[in-house]
Every structure is written in C-alpha cells, then in structure tokens.
Design a protein around this motif. Structure first.
Motif, PDB file in Angstrom:
ATOM      1  N   THR A 207     -40.924  32.535  44.373  1.00  0.00           N
ATOM      2  CA  THR A 207     -41.923  31.983  43.455  1.00  0.00           C
ATOM      3  C   THR A 207     -41.254  31.030  42.481  1.00  0.00           C
ATOM      4  OG1 THR A 207     -41.640  33.828  41.892  1.00  0.00           O
ATOM      5  CG2 THR A 207     -43.385  34.049  43.551  1.00  0.00           C
ATOM      6  N   VAL A 208     -42.037  30.081  41.983  1.00  0.00           N
ATOM      7  CA  VAL A 208     -41.613  29.160  40.929  1.00  0.00           C
ATOM      8  C   VAL A 208     -42.677  29.222  39.833  1.00  0.00           C
ATOM      9  CG1 VAL A 208     -41.077  26.786  40.296  1.00  0.00           C
ATOM     10  CG2 VAL A 208     -40.436  27.645  42.564  1.00  0.00           C
ATOM     11  N   GLU A 209     -42.279  29.611  38.633  1.00  0.00           N
ATOM     12  CA  GLU A 209     -43.227  29.772  37.537  1.00  0.00           C
ATOM     13  C   GLU A 209     -42.664  29.157  36.258  1.00  0.00           C
ATOM     14  OE1 GLU A 209     -43.426  33.997  37.360  1.00  0.00           O
ATOM     15  OE2 GLU A 209     -44.921  34.168  38.964  1.00  0.00           O
ATOM     16  N   GLY A 210     -43.558  28.826  35.344  1.00  0.00           N
ATOM     17  CA  GLY A 210     -43.148  28.429  34.001  1.00  0.00           C
ATOM     18  C   GLY A 210     -42.931  26.960  33.761  1.00  0.00           C
ATOM     19  N   LEU A 211     -43.146  26.116  34.763  1.00  0.00           N
ATOM     20  CA  LEU A 211     -42.883  24.690  34.591  1.00  0.00           C
ATOM     21  C   LEU A 211     -43.817  24.092  33.531  1.00  0.00           C
ATOM     22  CD1 LEU A 211     -41.328  22.174  35.434  1.00  0.00           C
ATOM     23  CD2 LEU A 211     -42.967  21.853  37.304  1.00  0.00           C
ATOM     24  N   VAL A 217     -42.774  22.750  25.470  1.00  0.00           N
ATOM     25  CA  VAL A 217     -41.794  23.012  24.411  1.00  0.00           C
ATOM     26  C   VAL A 217     -41.570  21.745  23.599  1.00  0.00           C
ATOM     27  CG1 VAL A 217     -39.376  23.605  23.938  1.00  0.00           C
ATOM     28  CG2 VAL A 217     -40.660  24.873  25.668  1.00  0.00           C
ATOM     29  N   GLU A 218     -41.512  21.890  22.297  1.00  0.00           N
ATOM     30  CA  GLU A 218     -41.327  20.741  21.413  1.00  0.00           C
ATOM     31  C   GLU A 218     -40.084  19.944  21.804  1.00  0.00           C
ATOM     32  OE1 GLU A 218     -40.857  19.711  16.635  1.00  0.00           O
ATOM     33  OE2 GLU A 218     -40.814  21.800  17.333  1.00  0.00           O
ATOM     34  N   GLY A 219     -40.242  18.646  21.889  1.00  0.00           N
ATOM     35  CA  GLY A 219     -39.125  17.759  22.168  1.00  0.00           C
ATOM     36  C   GLY A 219     -38.837  17.522  23.628  1.00  0.00           C
ATOM     37  N   ARG A 242     -27.917  21.773  42.311  1.00  0.00           N
ATOM     38  CA  ARG A 242     -28.785  22.062  41.170  1.00  0.00           C
ATOM     39  C   ARG A 242     -30.226  21.792  41.591  1.00  0.00           C
ATOM     40  NH1 ARG A 242     -25.043  18.446  37.211  1.00  0.00           N
ATOM     41  NH2 ARG A 242     -26.180  16.868  38.396  1.00  0.00           N
ATOM     42  N   CYS A 243     -31.151  22.608  41.158  1.00  0.00           N
ATOM     43  CA  CYS A 243     -32.496  22.496  41.728  1.00  0.00           C
ATOM     44  C   CYS A 243     -33.576  22.227  40.690  1.00  0.00           C
ATOM     45  CB  CYS A 243     -32.839  23.732  42.545  1.00  0.00           C
ATOM     46  SG  CYS A 243     -32.702  25.279  41.675  1.00  0.00           S
ATOM     47  N   GLY A 244     -33.223  21.623  39.600  1.00  0.00           N
ATOM     48  CA  GLY A 244     -34.213  21.235  38.598  1.00  0.00           C
ATOM     49  C   GLY A 244     -33.522  20.910  37.293  1.00  0.00           C
ATOM     50  N   LEU A 245     -34.317  20.440  36.320  1.00  0.00           N
ATOM     51  CA  LEU A 245     -33.717  20.065  35.038  1.00  0.00           C
ATOM     52  C   LEU A 245     -34.764  19.992  33.944  1.00  0.00           C
ATOM     53  CD1 LEU A 245     -34.472  16.793  34.362  1.00  0.00           C
ATOM     54  CD2 LEU A 245     -33.063  16.526  36.387  1.00  0.00           C
ATOM     55  N   ARG A 262     -34.102  26.453  25.834  1.00  0.00           N
ATOM     56  CA  ARG A 262     -35.311  27.272  25.730  1.00  0.00           C
ATOM     57  C   ARG A 262     -36.303  26.924  26.823  1.00  0.00           C
ATOM     58  NH1 ARG A 262     -40.015  26.582  21.221  1.00  0.00           N
ATOM     59  NH2 ARG A 262     -41.426  28.170  22.025  1.00  0.00           N
ATOM     60  N   ALA A 263     -36.526  25.629  27.034  1.00  0.00           N
ATOM     61  CA  ALA A 263     -37.467  25.206  28.066  1.00  0.00           C
ATOM     62  C   ALA A 263     -36.973  25.603  29.459  1.00  0.00           C
ATOM     63  CB  ALA A 263     -37.682  23.702  27.987  1.00  0.00           C
ATOM     64  N   ALA A 264     -35.664  25.432  29.713  1.00  0.00           N
ATOM     65  CA  ALA A 264     -35.114  25.791  31.015  1.00  0.00           C
ATOM     66  C   ALA A 264     -35.273  27.283  31.284  1.00  0.00           C
ATOM     67  CB  ALA A 264     -33.646  25.388  31.091  1.00  0.00           C
ATOM     68  N   ALA A 265     -35.141  28.114  30.242  1.00  0.00           N
ATOM     69  CA  ALA A 265     -35.271  29.558  30.403  1.00  0.00           C
ATOM     70  C   ALA A 265     -36.694  29.970  30.765  1.00  0.00           C
ATOM     71  CB  ALA A 265     -34.838  30.265  29.126  1.00  0.00           C
ATOM     72  N   LEU A 266     -37.674  29.121  30.437  1.00  0.00           N
ATOM     73  CA  LEU A 266     -39.064  29.435  30.760  1.00  0.00           C
ATOM     74  C   LEU A 266     -39.387  29.192  32.235  1.00  0.00           C
ATOM     75  CD1 LEU A 266     -40.864  27.880  27.646  1.00  0.00           C
ATOM     76  CD2 LEU A 266     -40.589  30.319  28.169  1.00  0.00           C
TER      77      LEU A 266
END
Length: 301
Positions: A207-211, A217-219, A242-245, A262-266
């Motif tokens: 699964t891929v979630e949180g994008l 996220v601010e900024g 690497r599979c995203g950024l 923070r955004a990456a952790a989501l």
C-alpha cells in the motif's frame, strides 16, 4: 585526500592497512552505485568478494574522511568561478544521499575556505565556462574535496538552488551559446529549502498512503511517490533505488529540513519481503536504467 586505483584484493588491503577506513568505488560511476565503505583492513575480504560479485572490476580507493558533507554549486564564465550555493548532505551513515538542504550553515571563515578550495580545484582542472557540482567533507583539518563533476547537480539540488536563489544553472548553461551570454551572477538568498528522499524497506509494495497529507504540510512545494502497489522497492544500492521525495521551503534551513522530514514521514509505503532477491551486477542496474557511463566507449550496433 589519499587515493589509489587498483584491481586486486592485495592493492585494496595495502591501502586499507595504510589508511584504516577507506571508501572504494568504481573508477567510472553514477548515483553512488558500487560505492562501499571499508572501515578497517579486517573488512577487506568481505568487501573484495562483494566487489567481484557486483562486477566492479577496476576500482578507486580513497581514505575515509569524517565530518560534515556538503555540495558546492558553481558557475564559471571566462575562467572566473562563482559559488551559487552550498548545501548540506545527509547520507544516513550510508553512501546514498537521503536528503539535501541549503543554505548550509557555515561560518564566514569556513565559507571562505570552501570557496578557495573549490575555485583552486576548478582552476587546476582547467574549467573555463559552465556549471560544476563539487562534493566536499568539512573535516577537522578543513574542507577536503571528495569529487567534482562539470555539470549541474542531481539529487534535486538544482531545484533547491532555484527555489532559494532564483538561479537556473541549466538555463545559464544554454545561455553560454547565445550572443548575449550570461548575466553577472550575484546570488541573494530568499530563505531555505530541503529535499528528503523516501527509502522504505525493500520488497513488494502493498500500500501507499499519506501522499495527500504530505502535500498539505506547510512549506511543501513538491511531494512525489515513484512506486505503486504490486511494484518493487529495491534495496538502496544507488540513487535510482530511492522511490519518492518531498521538497519543502522555509525561512531557514533547519525549518525547511524539519518540514521535509515531517512530510516524508507521513508517506507510508508498506512492503512485504520478496520471495527471493535476484542477484544483480552493477552493469545489470545500469542497463535497466538505460545509463551509459562511457559514451565514447560505446560502439554503434
């Protein structure tokens, strides 16, 4: 920095015995592919077996530098070199970059030393016009050059430079061919920016979630995922794995980096282990990525 080119275990061991920790890499490489840290002479047999299995062949061994790793982006016009930006690199203790942020927090003296080292190196190699991307380690003995490339930076650093300084090095490179040439370069910081790469556990994606949450996220100015359910996440062997950024902006580097993290952790990419991981050589990976390291050595078919 001490280095040695070789193609045998004996050369690798002799260099490690002389310098202790070393870094071994292919003499021609891309995206940290085939790079390995050897922290002591005792690790040489294992490292050599890995190099042989991975198909590295001729290698370059370098002493292992410790400190803070940075990247310096420059642009040269008629032999005069201008520093555009200095970013801080995070490899997480490995060899593949998992994040960059700029402007790197340097003292005035350190910034002057970095500029001096980089400009003298570019003079030594004879760069006249165009961009350069130089990687250095800030050691206890001052800045030391790791490697340099006469091209624009990868790893989304060029995007960070444009976000913060409004300078597009690729556009500048094209302008060199125009009659008007390149305007005078005077970078002025407009805050800070950071990129964080996604490196979930290898395996088949479930699964891929949180994008969407990451993009709120601010900024955050960019958040991307390059895998989807059913597809593979490869072991982190080079930048292509690497599979995203996430790219984020802020008023200072620490805040930009914090927002990107923070955004990456989501973004949650859940995987299940591969039933079996096929063995791949360096050349297999390059072929799959359609990347050629030596275009002058390729014969037309």
């Amino acid at each position: 920095m001490a280095f040695r080119v070789g193609a045998s275990q004996s050369v690798l061991r002799a260099f490690a015995e002389r310098h202790g920790g070393i870094v071994v890499k292919p003499t021609m490489g891309s995206g940290s592919l085939g790079v390995r840290k050897v922290r002591s002479p005792e690790e040489v047999p294992e490292a050599w077996a890995w190099l042989e299995a991975f198909g590295v062949g001729e290698f370059m061994a370098e002493e292992l530098l410790t400190g803070t790793e940075i990247s310096v982006e420059t642009f040269s016009i008629a032999g005069r070199h201008s520093v555009l930006a200095v970013s801080r690199k995070d490899s997480g203790g490995g060899v593949v970059a998992i994040g960059h942020a700029l402007p790197a927090p340097l003292s005035a003296q350190c910034a002057a030393d970095v500029e001096d080292v980089v400009c003298r190196m570019l003079d030594a190699v004879g760069l006249v016009d165009g961009p350069a991307h130089t990687e250095l380690m800030l050691t206890a003995d001052g800045p030391r050059v790791i490697e340099s490339h006469l091209r624009c930076a990868g790893g989304r650093i060029a995007e960070l430079v444009e976000l913060v300084y409004g300078i597009d090095a690729e556009r500048l490179t094209c302008q060199l061919a125009l009659p008007v040439g390149v305007p005078a370069l005077a970078p002025v910081s407009r805050g800070a920016a950071a990129v964080r790469f996604l490196t979930p556990p290898p395996g088949r994606v479930r699964t891929v979630e949180g994008l969407a949450a990451a993009r709120r996220v601010e900024g955050v100015v960019r958040a991307e995922v390059g895998v989807e359910p059913g597809g593979p996440v490869e072991p982190l062997r080079w930048s292509e794995d690497r599979c995203g950024l996430v790219v984020a902006r802020a008023e200072d580097m620490a805040t930009a980096e914090r927002r990107a993290r923070r955004a990456a952790a989501l973004i949650r990419i859940r995987t299940e282990p591969f039933p079996a991981v096929p063995t791949a050589t360096m050349h297999d990976l390059l072929r799959a990525a359609a990347e050629v390291l030596d275009p002058f050595g390729v014969t037309a078919s």
